[in-house]
Motif scaffolding. Structure first.
Motif, PDB file in Angstrom:
ATOM      1  N   LYS A 182       0.824  -1.205   0.000  1.00 15.80           N
ATOM      2  CA  LYS A 182       0.000   0.000   0.000  1.00 15.80           C
ATOM      3  C   LYS A 182       0.864   1.264   0.000  1.00 15.80           C
ATOM      4  O   LYS A 182       0.896   2.035   0.958  1.00 15.80           O
ATOM      5  N   MET A 183       1.585   1.454  -1.100  1.00 16.92           N
ATOM      6  CA  MET A 183       2.443   2.627  -1.229  1.00 16.92           C
ATOM      7  C   MET A 183       2.678   2.905  -2.710  1.00 16.92           C
ATOM      8  O   MET A 183       2.816   1.983  -3.508  1.00 16.92           O
ATOM      9  N   THR A 184       2.687   4.179  -3.078  1.00 14.41           N
ATOM     10  CA  THR A 184       3.028   4.543  -4.451  1.00 14.41           C
ATOM     11  C   THR A 184       3.645   5.934  -4.461  1.00 14.41           C
ATOM     12  O   THR A 184       3.298   6.786  -3.638  1.00 14.41           O
ATOM     13  N   ILE A 185       4.589   6.162  -5.378  1.00 13.19           N
ATOM     14  CA  ILE A 185       5.279   7.446  -5.491  1.00 13.19           C
ATOM     15  C   ILE A 185       5.422   7.806  -6.970  1.00 13.19           C
ATOM     16  O   ILE A 185       5.759   6.943  -7.788  1.00 13.19           O
ATOM     17  N   TYR A 186       5.197   9.072  -7.285  1.00 13.89           N
ATOM     18  CA  TYR A 186       5.477   9.615  -8.620  1.00 13.89           C
ATOM     19  C   TYR A 186       6.548  10.694  -8.466  1.00 13.89           C
ATOM     20  O   TYR A 186       6.443  11.557  -7.593  1.00 13.89           O
TER      21      TYR A 186
ATOM     22  N   VAL B  25      -5.431   7.310   4.469  1.00 10.22           N
ATOM     23  CA  VAL B  25      -4.326   7.505   3.523  1.00 10.22           C
ATOM     24  C   VAL B  25      -3.480   8.704   3.946  1.00 10.22           C
ATOM     25  O   VAL B  25      -4.010   9.769   4.273  1.00 10.22           O
ATOM     26  N   TYR B  26      -2.166   8.502   3.931  1.00  6.82           N
ATOM     27  CA  TYR B  26      -1.233   9.610   4.139  1.00  6.82           C
ATOM     28  C   TYR B  26      -0.840  10.152   2.767  1.00  6.82           C
ATOM     29  O   TYR B  26      -0.368   9.400   1.911  1.00  6.82           O
ATOM     30  N   LEU B  27      -1.023  11.448   2.538  1.00 10.95           N
ATOM     31  CA  LEU B  27      -0.567  12.095   1.305  1.00 10.95           C
ATOM     32  C   LEU B  27       0.751  12.789   1.604  1.00 10.95           C
ATOM     33  O   LEU B  27       0.900  13.433   2.648  1.00 10.95           O
ATOM     34  N   MET B  28       1.718  12.659   0.702  1.00  6.41           N
ATOM     35  CA  MET B  28       3.038  13.215   1.001  1.00  6.41           C
ATOM     36  C   MET B  28       3.736  13.726  -0.239  1.00  6.41           C
ATOM     37  O   MET B  28       3.383  13.376  -1.369  1.00  6.41           O
ATOM     38  N   ALA B  29       4.725  14.577   0.001  1.00  7.61           N
ATOM     39  CA  ALA B  29       5.493  15.185  -1.080  1.00  7.61           C
ATOM     40  C   ALA B  29       6.974  15.138  -0.730  1.00  7.61           C
ATOM     41  O   ALA B  29       7.348  14.965   0.429  1.00  7.61           O
ATOM     42  N   ALA B  30       7.801  15.292  -1.763  1.00  5.64           N
ATOM     43  CA  ALA B  30       9.249  15.330  -1.549  1.00  5.64           C
ATOM     44  C   ALA B  30       9.879  16.212  -2.614  1.00  5.64           C
ATOM     45  O   ALA B  30       9.300  16.421  -3.687  1.00  5.64           O
ATOM     46  N   SER B  31      11.072  16.721  -2.313  1.00  6.32           N
ATOM     47  CA  SER B  31      11.710  17.653  -3.230  1.00  6.32           C
ATOM     48  C   SER B  31      13.227  17.636  -3.090  1.00  6.32           C
ATOM     49  O   SER B  31      13.763  17.515  -1.988  1.00  6.32           O
ATOM     50  N   SER B  32      13.893  17.742  -4.235  1.00  6.79           N
ATOM     51  CA  SER B  32      15.334  17.994  -4.232  1.00  6.79           C
ATOM     52  C   SER B  32      15.598  19.355  -4.862  1.00  6.79           C
ATOM     53  O   SER B  32      16.691  19.635  -5.344  1.00  6.79           O
ATOM     54  N   SER B  33      14.572  20.204  -4.862  1.00  9.67           N
ATOM     55  CA  SER B  33      14.664  21.529  -5.465  1.00  9.67           C
ATOM     56  C   SER B  33      14.855  22.596  -4.386  1.00  9.67           C
ATOM     57  O   SER B  33      15.080  22.298  -3.216  1.00  9.67           O
ATOM     58  N   THR B  34      14.744  23.842  -4.785  1.00 12.75           N
ATOM     59  CA  THR B  34      14.926  24.959  -3.864  1.00 12.75           C
ATOM     60  C   THR B  34      13.729  25.092  -2.937  1.00 12.75           C
ATOM     61  O   THR B  34      12.658  24.544  -3.204  1.00 12.75           O
TER      62      THR B  34
ATOM     63  N   LEU C  22      19.382   9.603  -2.119  1.00  9.98           N
ATOM     64  CA  LEU C  22      18.389   9.527  -3.192  1.00  9.98           C
ATOM     65  C   LEU C  22      18.614  10.611  -4.232  1.00  9.98           C
ATOM     66  O   LEU C  22      18.423  10.389  -5.425  1.00  9.98           O
ATOM     67  N   SER C  23      19.045  11.782  -3.785  1.00 10.35           N
ATOM     68  CA  SER C  23      19.290  12.886  -4.713  1.00 10.35           C
ATOM     69  C   SER C  23      20.430  12.571  -5.670  1.00 10.35           C
ATOM     70  O   SER C  23      20.474  13.084  -6.788  1.00 10.35           O
ATOM     71  N   CYS C  24      21.361  11.711  -5.246  1.00 13.88           N
ATOM     72  CA  CYS C  24      22.447  11.299  -6.131  1.00 13.88           C
ATOM     73  C   CYS C  24      21.906  10.614  -7.384  1.00 13.88           C
ATOM     74  O   CYS C  24      22.502  10.696  -8.461  1.00 13.88           O
ATOM     75  N   HIS C  25      20.781   9.926  -7.249  1.00  8.14           N
ATOM     76  CA  HIS C  25      20.182   9.200  -8.372  1.00  8.14           C
ATOM     77  C   HIS C  25      19.146  10.042  -9.116  1.00  8.14           C
ATOM     78  O   HIS C  25      19.006   9.924 -10.329  1.00  8.14           O
ATOM     79  N   ILE C  26      18.429  10.878  -8.385  1.00 11.94           N
ATOM     80  CA  ILE C  26      17.353  11.673  -8.980  1.00 11.94           C
ATOM     81  C   ILE C  26      17.882  12.982  -9.565  1.00 11.94           C
ATOM     82  O   ILE C  26      17.417  13.468 -10.587  1.00 11.94           O
ATOM     83  N   GLY C  27      18.870  13.556  -8.875  1.00 16.06           N
ATOM     84  CA  GLY C  27      19.418  14.826  -9.304  1.00 16.06           C
ATOM     85  C   GLY C  27      18.731  15.997  -8.625  1.00 16.06           C
ATOM     86  O   GLY C  27      17.719  15.831  -7.940  1.00 16.06           O
ATOM     87  N   PRO C  28      19.264  17.195  -8.804  1.00 20.42           N
ATOM     88  CA  PRO C  28      18.640  18.383  -8.215  1.00 20.42           C
ATOM     89  C   PRO C  28      17.354  18.743  -8.953  1.00 20.42           C
ATOM     90  O   PRO C  28      17.142  18.339 -10.094  1.00 20.42           O
ATOM     91  N   ASP C  29      16.487  19.498  -8.274  1.00 28.68           N
ATOM     92  CA  ASP C  29      15.273  20.053  -8.876  1.00 28.68           C
ATOM     93  C   ASP C  29      14.225  19.007  -9.230  1.00 28.68           C
ATOM     94  O   ASP C  29      13.380  19.222 -10.090  1.00 28.68           O
ATOM     95  N   GLY C  30      14.258  17.873  -8.527  1.00 27.95           N
ATOM     96  CA  GLY C  30      13.214  16.870  -8.700  1.00 27.95           C
ATOM     97  C   GLY C  30      12.074  17.106  -7.715  1.00 27.95           C
ATOM     98  O   GLY C  30      12.271  17.676  -6.644  1.00 27.95           O
ATOM     99  N   LEU C  31      10.868  16.684  -8.090  1.00 37.10           N
ATOM    100  CA  LEU C  31       9.689  16.823  -7.228  1.00 37.10           C
ATOM    101  C   LEU C  31       8.938  15.499  -7.195  1.00 37.10           C
ATOM    102  O   LEU C  31       8.919  14.770  -8.195  1.00 37.10           O
ATOM    103  N   GLY C  32       8.328  15.201  -6.063  1.00 38.33           N
ATOM    104  CA  GLY C  32       7.598  13.955  -5.954  1.00 38.33           C
ATOM    105  C   GLY C  32       6.306  14.089  -5.181  1.00 38.33           C
ATOM    106  O   GLY C  32       6.131  15.017  -4.385  1.00 38.33           O
ATOM    107  N   ILE C  33       5.393  13.166  -5.433  1.00 33.30           N
ATOM    108  CA  ILE C  33       4.154  13.066  -4.675  1.00 33.30           C
ATOM    109  C   ILE C  33       3.863  11.578  -4.480  1.00 33.30           C
ATOM    110  O   ILE C  33       4.151  10.758  -5.359  1.00 33.30           O
TER     111      ILE C  33
END
Length: 291
Positions: free
Chosen positions: A154-158, A234-243, A272-283
């Motif tokens: 029961k987990m998903t990320i975009y 449901v927990y809604l969440m976000a993540a960022s490697s941006s400013t 994780l940022s090493c793989h995704i890079g800067p300025d990434g966004l997630g939900i």
């Protein structure tokens, strides 16, 4: 002696200040910058790290040594009768399986319980918070492990990426694909479910990628998570490697799109940022554990 201690690693996005507040331990993940080893929240600030990443400095991740893991367990067992250890998903790192094997050794058997519920980033952070809440309710380490792993699927990320350069470095895409994406301003949206990372959609520009991620999450709540969503579980969440500015804009867009829902947001860990890079966004979303 206290009953149950909680330990995680820095892929959860939990840094020292929060760890102290929660009364948990966090193992800092090692990574290399031009062959020199660093540890998140120990040797390098977030600003310094992203500055190096944007300059194209050679950055790579590494697993923690089992010696480091064992030493932290031993120290915690001086204070606690048992430990719940929540590391990065075994689908993304071999360190989880190695820790599980070590937990079966005589010194730790029956005392250390390694949770493998397929989590990373903010969902992993949320699992740690759930574990802390369960210890406060008197659940044992074995019970916490069982409850957390029962919601594994029961987990998903975009995740919207600003560039494919870092996936190319990790060998996940070819140099030709990465170059074409940059030339055409393609911002891929990746989908991570338990154990898999796939390309969900290729978008022209980050604005389009944000919209695609929002719509994808709405679809998830209407289909795969419908029962839990309607029950308020449901927990809604976000993540960022941006400013900070871009992260705030992303959070505002999510809250506007999902009125009435609380949104937990983290800055992505260095590893994780090493793989995704800067300025990434997630939900993403996970479900509240059924106790």
């Amino acid at each position: 002696m206290k009953k149950t201690g909680i330990m995680t690693d820095s892929h959860s996005g939990i840094l020292n200040e929060e760890a102290e507040r929660l009364g948990i331990k966090v193992l800092p993940m090692p990574f290399y910058i031009e062959e020199k080893v660093y540890r998140e929240d120990v040797d390098l600030s977030r600003e310094e790290f992203y500055d190096m990443l944007r300059k194209g400095t050679d950055v790579s991740t590494s697993q923690p040594s089992l010696v480091e893991v064992a030493e932290m367990w031993k120290e915690m067992l001086k204070e606690y009768e048992e430990i719940v250890y929540i590391p990065l998903s075994s689908a993304l790192s071999g360190s989880c399986m190695a820790a599980t094997a070590m937990a079966n050794e005589d010194e730790f058997a029956g005392k250390v319980f390694v949770v493998d519920n397929g989590r990373v980033a903010t969902p992993m952070h949320r699992s740690v918070l759930d574990a802390v809440e369960m210890t406060e309710k008197g659940y044992s380490a074995a019970e916490i492990k069982k409850i957390l792993e029962e919601t594994r699927e029961k987990m998903t990320i975009y995740i919207g990426l600003s560039t494919l350069e870092y996936l190319k470095k990790g060998g996940r895409v070819s140099s030709v694909t990465a170059l074409a994406a940059d030339v055409l301003n393609i911002k891929p949206v990746m989908h991570f479910s338990t154990g898999t990372l796939d390309t969900y959609q290729k978008c022209r520009g980050m604005k389009k990628a944000r919209k695609v991620m929002i719509n994808a999450m709405k679809h998830e709540l209407e289909t795969n998570f419908r029962e839990e969503y309607e029950a308020g579980n449901v927990y809604l969440m976000a993540a960022s490697s941006s400013t900070d500015e871009v992260t705030a804009e992303w959070m505002a867009q999510i809250k506007e799109s999902f009125p009435g829902m609380d949104v937990m947001c983290d800055k992505l860990s260095f590893g994780l940022s090493c793989h995704i890079g800067p300025d990434g966004l997630g939900i993403g979303c996970t479900c509240k554990p059924v106790e």
